[in-house]
Scaffold this motif. Structure first.
Motif, PDB file in Angstrom:
ATOM      1  N   VAL A 197     -28.210 -17.616 -52.508  1.00 25.60           N
ATOM      2  CA  VAL A 197     -29.228 -16.882 -53.266  1.00 25.60           C
ATOM      3  C   VAL A 197     -29.581 -17.672 -54.531  1.00 25.60           C
ATOM      4  O   VAL A 197     -28.805 -18.505 -55.010  1.00 25.60           O
ATOM      5  CB  VAL A 197     -28.765 -15.455 -53.638  1.00 25.60           C
ATOM      6  CG1 VAL A 197     -28.535 -14.632 -52.377  1.00 25.60           C
ATOM      7  CG2 VAL A 197     -27.523 -15.467 -54.510  1.00 25.60           C
ATOM      8  N   ASN A 198     -30.771 -17.364 -55.058  1.00 28.24           N
ATOM      9  CA  ASN A 198     -31.271 -18.152 -56.192  1.00 28.24           C
ATOM     10  C   ASN A 198     -31.192 -17.418 -57.520  1.00 28.24           C
ATOM     11  O   ASN A 198     -31.160 -18.033 -58.575  1.00 28.24           O
ATOM     12  CB  ASN A 198     -32.735 -18.532 -55.917  1.00 28.24           C
ATOM     13  CG  ASN A 198     -33.099 -19.875 -56.479  1.00 28.24           C
ATOM     14  OD1 ASN A 198     -32.254 -20.763 -56.576  1.00 28.24           O
ATOM     15  ND2 ASN A 198     -34.360 -20.041 -56.862  1.00 28.24           N
ATOM     16  N   ARG A 238     -35.551 -22.318 -42.991  1.00 33.63           N
ATOM     17  CA  ARG A 238     -36.409 -22.037 -44.158  1.00 33.63           C
ATOM     18  C   ARG A 238     -35.573 -21.697 -45.395  1.00 33.63           C
ATOM     19  O   ARG A 238     -35.995 -21.841 -46.537  1.00 33.63           O
ATOM     20  CB  ARG A 238     -37.361 -20.883 -43.776  1.00 33.63           C
ATOM     21  CG  ARG A 238     -38.355 -20.399 -44.806  1.00 33.63           C
ATOM     22  CD  ARG A 238     -39.438 -21.352 -45.197  1.00 33.63           C
ATOM     23  NE  ARG A 238     -39.973 -22.218 -44.198  1.00 33.63           N
ATOM     24  CZ  ARG A 238     -41.200 -22.158 -43.674  1.00 33.63           C
ATOM     25  NH1 ARG A 238     -42.026 -21.213 -44.061  1.00 33.63           N
ATOM     26  NH2 ARG A 238     -41.612 -23.057 -42.805  1.00 33.63           N
ATOM     27  N   TYR A 239     -34.348 -21.210 -45.151  1.00 29.67           N
ATOM     28  CA  TYR A 239     -33.436 -20.845 -46.251  1.00 29.67           C
ATOM     29  C   TYR A 239     -32.156 -21.667 -46.128  1.00 29.67           C
ATOM     30  O   TYR A 239     -31.922 -22.324 -45.108  1.00 29.67           O
ATOM     31  CB  TYR A 239     -33.092 -19.348 -46.181  1.00 29.67           C
ATOM     32  CG  TYR A 239     -34.307 -18.456 -46.342  1.00 29.67           C
ATOM     33  CD1 TYR A 239     -34.664 -17.933 -47.578  1.00 29.67           C
ATOM     34  CD2 TYR A 239     -35.116 -18.157 -45.241  1.00 29.67           C
ATOM     35  CE1 TYR A 239     -35.787 -17.119 -47.720  1.00 29.67           C
ATOM     36  CE2 TYR A 239     -36.248 -17.349 -45.380  1.00 29.67           C
ATOM     37  CZ  TYR A 239     -36.577 -16.840 -46.611  1.00 29.67           C
ATOM     38  OH  TYR A 239     -37.689 -16.044 -46.751  1.00 29.67           O
ATOM     39  N   SER A 253     -32.345 -18.091 -51.243  1.00 27.92           N
ATOM     40  CA  SER A 253     -32.867 -19.393 -51.692  1.00 27.92           C
ATOM     41  C   SER A 253     -33.660 -20.086 -50.599  1.00 27.92           C
ATOM     42  O   SER A 253     -33.126 -20.353 -49.526  1.00 27.92           O
ATOM     43  CB  SER A 253     -31.673 -20.304 -51.962  1.00 27.92           C
ATOM     44  OG  SER A 253     -31.511 -20.543 -53.290  1.00 27.92           O
ATOM     45  N   LEU A 254     -34.876 -20.435 -50.890  1.00 29.57           N
ATOM     46  CA  LEU A 254     -35.644 -21.243 -49.938  1.00 29.57           C
ATOM     47  C   LEU A 254     -35.041 -22.644 -49.875  1.00 29.57           C
ATOM     48  O   LEU A 254     -34.471 -23.146 -50.859  1.00 29.57           O
ATOM     49  CB  LEU A 254     -37.116 -21.278 -50.356  1.00 29.57           C
ATOM     50  CG  LEU A 254     -37.860 -19.969 -50.025  1.00 29.57           C
ATOM     51  CD1 LEU A 254     -39.130 -19.831 -50.840  1.00 29.57           C
ATOM     52  CD2 LEU A 254     -38.164 -19.893 -48.518  1.00 29.57           C
ATOM     53  N   ASN A 255     -35.176 -23.256 -48.727  1.00 31.03           N
ATOM     54  CA  ASN A 255     -34.492 -24.532 -48.490  1.00 31.03           C
ATOM     55  C   ASN A 255     -35.422 -25.732 -48.683  1.00 31.03           C
ATOM     56  O   ASN A 255     -36.272 -26.015 -47.842  1.00 31.03           O
ATOM     57  CB  ASN A 255     -33.940 -24.521 -47.051  1.00 31.03           C
ATOM     58  CG  ASN A 255     -33.186 -25.792 -46.694  1.00 31.03           C
ATOM     59  OD1 ASN A 255     -32.732 -26.530 -47.577  1.00 31.03           O
ATOM     60  ND2 ASN A 255     -33.041 -26.039 -45.407  1.00 31.03           N
ATOM     61  N   THR A 261     -37.327 -15.696 -51.912  1.00 32.96           N
ATOM     62  CA  THR A 261     -38.219 -14.611 -51.493  1.00 32.96           C
ATOM     63  C   THR A 261     -37.413 -13.314 -51.553  1.00 32.96           C
ATOM     64  O   THR A 261     -36.246 -13.304 -51.953  1.00 32.96           O
ATOM     65  CB  THR A 261     -38.695 -14.796 -50.036  1.00 32.96           C
ATOM     66  OG1 THR A 261     -37.567 -14.645 -49.149  1.00 32.96           O
ATOM     67  CG2 THR A 261     -39.339 -16.167 -49.810  1.00 32.96           C
ATOM     68  N   ALA A 262     -38.055 -12.248 -51.086  1.00 31.16           N
ATOM     69  CA  ALA A 262     -37.346 -10.987 -50.874  1.00 31.16           C
ATOM     70  C   ALA A 262     -36.651 -11.070 -49.517  1.00 31.16           C
ATOM     71  O   ALA A 262     -37.070 -11.843 -48.643  1.00 31.16           O
ATOM     72  CB  ALA A 262     -38.345  -9.835 -50.862  1.00 31.16           C
TER      73      ALA A 262
END
Ligand code: NOJ
Ligand code: CA
Length: 512
Positions: free
Chosen positions: A156-157, A127-128, A164-166, A106-107
């Motif tokens: 980060v993705n 969440r991350y 990065s979402l987890n 996400t942002a």
């Protein structure tokens, strides 16, 4: 798993980068209403579906691939109602719309991330992907650190502002307690949150999603087994609630994505595909200089095709918002042959807005919204010869990205009126594909020659069509073709005796 959607079998996609397509309220930025107003243009070309780049609330550090709120259309593009109107108007024209789903990150301005940065535990804490100390980096991933109350660094993705979402780790490293397994509470909650987003937009009337970096979700997952399992679970959810939802992945490994439940996968312009040997290198195969090579592309394509047992659902784009415009290295005559190729390959073809008129890469632009070298491929659509090429009535300096300022820049209106234009050829090629099932997504392909000319045969139960493309400047002869010439692009082609003679700069379709 991935039940087949009949509309997808014949789909020809048009990719729209919303900020640069058509501005209806003179703020210099394209908008959703602008897309709705131009649906007839897209339909008239023959395209039946749209891939819309991200159009949600965002700080626009990566042109909207940094989502701040998955549920709300960015005000600069309009409202959720405008998007629903777009779906409805597309459906009236028998067209379909895929939204761009960004599940991997996400942002930093997303509410989830703000909550996740807090020291006190809450529902977004996991969440991350966070390490347990700001001094410990998540190995091999890049991170954001030093901006949170929480003691940790966040993986980060993509860009360093895209946390990065987890979705968990396929094989958590026992020495890194912060790596959670896929079935831990946090990763499962992230997965459910993703389903909710999909549910929301499918209920609103979208037809499915192009999924950004679909292969990137589960970490420590070398063979992608975890990520495949995750998508299979999402496909089961869709089959239960929205069986008609289409999924197309940005993954580039159809042997994985199709197993994961995607209907189709994209051929990527990076990695091992050799796609840009054909179009974007010093000596592209499609240049009339005839010094390029299609050999490695064909070998890589074949390998993928075989791995998926001949399910040729690999979508080849004319270009996209991440790579140079076709016209950077090829002229209109050469591009006609490129389209003869793209529109006769398996999988759904994707046409990047403006490629149908040969829009150029705008050189030397300062990066806009994280575009960097990609910015030149994201300039406003050139509709006509009027003010701002018909894109917007805003003052020129307010345009989202500067226009191609060359005097002879191509435009849609002139090309629609000229039967010899690139756009007219693209339109004829689309119509030709739509009349011949062998040429469509599910017809088989057999490559017969990979030099000059490129020769392949497309077939289905009722039909066999041989495609011979000779981009070079020299005439080429192919033996043992038989049959009749159905269609030709470029110069000349003739069957004499047992041979087919194809002039330089010509593509020909022969019914066997
Ligand atoms: C792929 C998208 O096409 C690109 O534009 C974006 O920057 C990255 N994914 C990150 O989301
Ligand atoms: Ca606007």
């Amino acid at each position: 798993m991935n039940n087949q959607l009949t509309w997808l079998d014949k789909a020809i996609f048009y990719e729209i980068y919303p900020q640069s397509f058509y501005d209806t309220n003179a703020d210099g930025i394209g908008d959703i209403n602008g897309i709705t107003q131009k649906l007839d243009y897209i339909r008239e070309l023959g395209c039946t579906a749209i891939w819309l780049n991200p159009c949600f609330r965002s700080p626009f550090g990566d042109a909207g691939y940094d989502v701040e709120d998955y549920y709300t259309v960015a005000p600069r593009y309009g409202t959720n109602e405008d998007l629903v109107t777009l779906f409805r108007e597309a459906h009236k024209r028998d067209m379909h719309v895929l939204l761009d789903l960004v599940p991997g990150h996400t942002a930093v301005t997303h509410r989830w991330f703000k909550e996740s940065m807090k020291a006190e535990k809450n529902v977004y804490t996991d969440r991350y992907i966070w390490t347990d100390s700001v001094w410990e980096e998540p190995r091999g991933m890049g991170c954001i650190r030093g901006i949170s109350e929480r003691d940790g660094s966040c993986a980060v993705n993509f860009f360093s502002h895209q946390p990065s979402l987890n979705y968990g780790f396929y094989r958590p490293d026992p020495d890194c307690k912060w790596q959670q397994p896929m079935d831990a509470e946090g990763p499962l909650a992230t997965r459910e949150a993703l389903k909710d987003i999909m549910r929301f937009w499918l209920k609103a009337g979208c037809d499915g999603f192009r999924v950004d970096m679909a292969g990137s979700l589960v970490k420590n997952d070398e063979e992608s087994k975890g990520t495949i399992a995750l998508w299979q679970d999402i496909r089961r959810f869709l089959d239960g609630e929205f069986p008609g939802a289409a999924l197309v992945s940005e993954w580039g490994e159809p042997d994985k994505s199709l197993v994961g439940g995607f209907h189709m996968d994209f051929l990527l312009h990076f990695g091992p595909s050799h796609y840009n040997d054909l179009l974007r290198c010093d000596e592209p195969y499609f240049s009339r200089r005839g010094r390029g090579s299609a050999r490695e592309f064909v070998a890589a394509y074949r390998e993928n095709y075989e791995k998926v047992g001949g399910r040729g659902l690999i979508c080849i784009p004319s270009g996209n918002h991440d790579m140079d415009r076709l016209a950077r290295r090829l002229d209109p005559a050469e591009m006609k042959l490129v389209f003869a190729f793209l529109l006769s390959m398996p999988g759904a073809p994707f046409i990047y807005y403006g490629d149908e008129i040969g829009m150029r890469y705008v050189e030397n632009l300062v990066s806009v919204e994280g575009g960097y070298g990609r910015t030149g491929s994201r300039s406003p659509m050139q509709w006509n010869k009027g003010l701002n090429a018909g894109f917007s009535s805003a003052p020129e300096e307010k345009l989202y990205i500067p226009l191609d300022d060359s005097e002879d820049r191509p435009n849609a209106e002139s090309q629609c009126a000229d039967i010899c234009s690139l756009r007219s050829e693209v339109k004829r090629l689309i119509a030709f594909r739509q009349k011949h099932p062998a040429l469509q997504s599910r017809g088989s392909i057999t490559f017969l020659q990979d030099g000059y000319p490129l020769v392949y045969e497309r077939a289905c139960a009722s039909q066999r069509i041989r495609v011979v493309i000779n981009p070079s400047g020299e005439e080429a002869a192919v033996s043992d073709t038989g049959g009749t010439i159905l269609y030709k692009v470029g110069n000349a082609a003739e069957i004499k005796g047992d041979s087919l003679y194809v002039a330089g700069g010509t593509a020909v379709f022969v019914e066997a």
